[in-house]
Design an enzyme around this catalytic site. Structure first.
Site, mmCIF file in Angstrom:
data_model
loop_
_atom_site.group_PDB
_atom_site.id
_atom_site.type_symbol
_atom_site.label_atom_id
_atom_site.label_comp_id
_atom_site.label_asym_id
_atom_site.label_seq_id
_atom_site.Cartn_x
_atom_site.Cartn_y
_atom_site.Cartn_z
ATOM 1 N N LYS A 188 0.872 -1.179 0.000
ATOM 2 C CA LYS A 188 0.000 0.000 0.000
ATOM 3 C C LYS A 188 0.906 1.225 0.000
ATOM 4 O O LYS A 188 1.471 1.605 1.021
ATOM 5 C CB LYS A 188 -0.860 -0.014 1.273
ATOM 6 C CG LYS A 188 -2.213 0.670 1.170
ATOM 7 C CD LYS A 188 -2.173 2.111 0.752
ATOM 8 C CE LYS A 188 -1.948 3.064 1.897
ATOM 9 N NZ LYS A 188 -1.836 4.462 1.443
ATOM 10 N N GLU A 264 8.990 1.595 11.406
ATOM 11 C CA GLU A 264 10.063 2.596 11.334
ATOM 12 C C GLU A 264 9.352 3.934 11.368
ATOM 13 O O GLU A 264 8.686 4.314 10.403
ATOM 14 C CB GLU A 264 10.888 2.401 10.055
ATOM 15 C CG GLU A 264 12.277 2.992 10.173
ATOM 16 C CD GLU A 264 12.400 4.357 9.555
ATOM 17 O OE1 GLU A 264 11.959 5.338 10.211
ATOM 18 O OE2 GLU A 264 12.902 4.461 8.435
ATOM 19 N N CYS A 299 13.573 10.508 6.937
ATOM 20 C CA CYS A 299 13.367 9.951 8.299
ATOM 21 C C CYS A 299 14.552 10.282 9.188
ATOM 22 O O CYS A 299 14.387 10.612 10.346
ATOM 23 C CB CYS A 299 13.196 8.440 8.298
ATOM 24 S SG CYS A 299 12.499 7.733 6.849
HETATM 25 P P1 ADP Z 1 2.998 10.709 6.871
HETATM 26 O O1 ADP Z 1 2.781 11.734 7.942
HETATM 27 O O2 ADP Z 1 4.408 10.433 6.526
HETATM 28 O O3 ADP Z 1 2.086 10.852 5.701
HETATM 29 P P2 ADP Z 1 1.419 8.467 7.652
HETATM 30 O O4 ADP Z 1 1.706 7.554 8.783
HETATM 31 O O5 ADP Z 1 0.160 9.241 7.679
HETATM 32 O O6 ADP Z 1 2.680 9.371 7.594
HETATM 33 O O7 ADP Z 1 1.476 7.695 6.271
HETATM 34 C C1 ADP Z 1 2.370 6.653 6.003
HETATM 35 C C2 ADP Z 1 1.613 5.552 5.298
HETATM 36 O O8 ADP Z 1 0.626 5.051 6.189
HETATM 37 C C3 ADP Z 1 0.859 6.000 4.054
HETATM 38 O O9 ADP Z 1 0.942 4.976 3.072
HETATM 39 C C4 ADP Z 1 -0.550 6.151 4.544
HETATM 40 O O10 ADP Z 1 -1.516 5.991 3.542
HETATM 41 C C5 ADP Z 1 -0.636 5.021 5.542
HETATM 42 N N1 ADP Z 1 -1.702 5.175 6.545
HETATM 43 C C6 ADP Z 1 -2.197 6.332 7.046
HETATM 44 N N2 ADP Z 1 -3.200 6.075 7.929
HETATM 45 C C7 ADP Z 1 -3.335 4.725 7.993
HETATM 46 C C8 ADP Z 1 -4.181 3.830 8.719
HETATM 47 N N3 ADP Z 1 -5.116 4.271 9.560
HETATM 48 N N4 ADP Z 1 -4.025 2.500 8.525
HETATM 49 C C9 ADP Z 1 -3.088 2.031 7.691
HETATM 50 N N5 ADP Z 1 -2.269 2.816 6.968
HETATM 51 C C10 ADP Z 1 -2.373 4.152 7.109
#
Ligand code: ADP
Length: 494
Positions: A188, A264, A299
């Site tokens: 994803k 991470e 990161c």
């Molecule tokens: P950033 O602030 O770097 O965007 P996120 O943690 O929001 O960090 O996003 C990192 C990844 O996690 C992306 O691929 C995002 O779509 C995914 N993501 C965000 N929310 C969720 C969730 N509730 N469950 C699973 N994956 C998620």
């Protein structure tokens, strides 16, 4: 890499993208799409599929069926290795196209993107491909009438969720060892940087990877990411992203099948500069580049700079000079050293950090604002704050933008206290000519990596992982494979 070649690719039409499920490009079952906006000019240039739970579940079912069939996990090692090596070759052959498409998607300056994205991904794939026929099981020391064999077996279906800052590099750190070990994968990507990863999966198919081994479902984290993390049929979840999402993933695991979750997460990595640093100019230049490259969206960005008191003012002046000299602008122009911030949301978040830092008494030395707004894109000036309090928002929390927090220390003890004084522990660095002190700092700084007299650029042969709230588990090196193999014991009476 030539500017003329980049210019030929920069406005190439990108057709709307579908998911890749069981080797086929498929639209979302409800036909929904998301617009892809380029941070270069704020304009949409294509669409990706906005997956729903049904699309994600179809991909997971494909990965499960493919794993259970043994078509990949039982493939002879030399054949699996040949496919991965071919894959690396195809990635390299398309490196510039991939790099430019990625930059249009996420705004990283092209020089860095070219090396860190397709270049690094191909190298990572090759590194793990080479491991396939070199990793052995074990024979345990036992009594003569017993035989203990320890088999390394692939685990099953691996869910991979990656962020937008270096999608191919970080993606490959997880995909390559997971696939080398014989698992199948559902990936994803981040909704704002999916294009290169879709192409990466297509190239894997072209290299001969059987359909269903590597599936990609695009769309919102809160929809498809959540479905993946809550699935009863995913055995391991590997993630790079924010702490908030990381916490959710642990919860999803607890609420579903207790899948192993490796995270991470963020960092607030300190760069500790002693007055006996071996090369003042190199240290100052590195202090600037290690926070400002990719607009701070790294990161391991060295977002805290701790300087020994007696060289503080002189060192800050040099860092500020380097910061001011950095050319921010169109990331597809090779002359620019800093590209765009990935999204307007991210830019707004960066500016909020600046405003809060001002109210907390930090002194703004340079930058602080958005720039080049007339382009429609999202750009930010390299920003340096001094006099940043240890407990302030800017010293404690990750901006993920081009904002450096500077403070000073008296002696080694205070340097260690300050360096360790956040919830994070991803990366760090020490600048000193004193070998004993360098080793003491390596021992005492709580972080996954301590650089000495340098920053970044650690090769694929060493692990990267965080301690404290920066996460668990390691990407890179042969140790990364531990996440993707199970140990199975055979205990045999002879
Ligand atoms: P950033 O602030 O770097 O965007 P996120 O943690 O929001 O960090 O996003 C990192 C990844 O996690 C992306 O691929 C995002 O779509 C995914 N993501 C965000 N929310 C969720 C969730 N509730 N469950 C699973 N994956 C998620």
């Amino acid at each position: 890499m030539k500017q003329a070649d980049i210019d030929k690719l920069r406005s190439r039409k990108v057709s709307p993208q579908a998911h890749l499920i069981h080797g086929k490009q498929v639209s979302s079952q409800d036909e929904r799409q998301l617009e892809v906006i380029s941070p270069i000019d704020g304009k949409p240039f294509t669409k990706i599929a906005a997956g729903g739970a049904a699309d994600m579940n179809a991909a997971i079912a494909s990965a499960r069926k493919t794993f259970d069939s043994g078509v990949w996990s039982d493939m002879e090692p030399k054949t699996r290795k040949a496919i991965l090596l071919k894959w690396a070759e195809l990635v390299e052959a398309e490196a510039l196209e991939l790099a430019v498409m990625g930059v249009r998607d996420n705004g990283t300056e092209i020089g860095m993107a070219y090396k860190a994205e397709p270049g690094s991904a191909a190298g990572t794939i090759r590194f793990y491909a080479e491991s396939i026929d070199k990793i052995y099981g074990e024979v345990a020391p036992t009594a003569p009438n017993r035989l203990g064999l320890i088999h390394k077996t692939p685990i099953g279906v691996i869910g991979v969720i990656v962020p937008w800052n270096f999608p191919m590099m970080i993606g490959a750190w997880k995909l390559a060892p997971a696939l080398s070990a014989g698992n199948t994968v559902v990936l994803k990507p981040a909704e704002v940087a999916s294009l290169t990863l879709l192409r990466l999966a297509q190239l894997a198919l072209e290299a001969g990877m059987p359909p269903g081994v590597f599936n990609v479902v695009t769309g919102k984290g809160s929809v498809v990411g959540e479905t993946l993390a809550l699935s009863m049929d995913v055995d391991v979840l590997v993630f790079t992203g924010s702490g908030a999402t990381g916490r959710r993933l642990l919860e999803y695991s607890a609420r579903s099948n207790l899948k192993r979750v490796y995270l991470e997460l963020g960092g607030k990595s300190p760069q500790v500069v002693f007055n006996d640093m071996p090369d003042f100019d190199l240290a100052a230049k590195t202090a600037a580049s290690s926070i400002f490259r990719n607009s701070g969206q790294v990161c391991i960005a060295a977002s805290r700079l701790l300087i020994q008191e007696d060289v503080h003012d002189e060192f800050v002046a040099a860092v500020v000079e380097h910061a001011k000299a950095l050319r921010v602008g169109d990331p597809l122009n090779m002359e620019n050293q800093i590209g765009a911030v990935t999204s307007s949301d991210q830019l707004e978040q960066n500016i909020r950090f600046v405003e809060t830092a001002k109210t907390e008494g930090a002194r703004l030395e340079t930058g602080g604002g958005a720039t080049l707004t007339e382009t429609g894109g999202y750009y930010m000036e390299p920003t340096v704050f001094t006099n940043v309090g240890q407990s302030s928002n800017l010293m404690q929390n990750e901006v993920f933008g081009p904002v450096l927090a500077v403070s000073s220390f008296k002696d080694e003890n205070e340097a260690i206290l300050k360096a360790n004084g956040t919830d994070f522990g991803l990366s760090s660095s020490v600048w000193t000519s004193n070998l004993s002190r360098a080793h003491r700092m390596v021992k005492n700084i709580k972080a996954g990596i301590v650089h000495v007299n340098t920053y970044g650029g650690a090769s694929i042969s060493v692990p990267l992982g965080g301690v404290k709230q920066s996460g668990n588990g390691h990407d890179k090196s042969l140790h990364a494979l531990d996440k993707y193999f199970d140990l199975k014991t055979a205990w045999i009476a002879l």
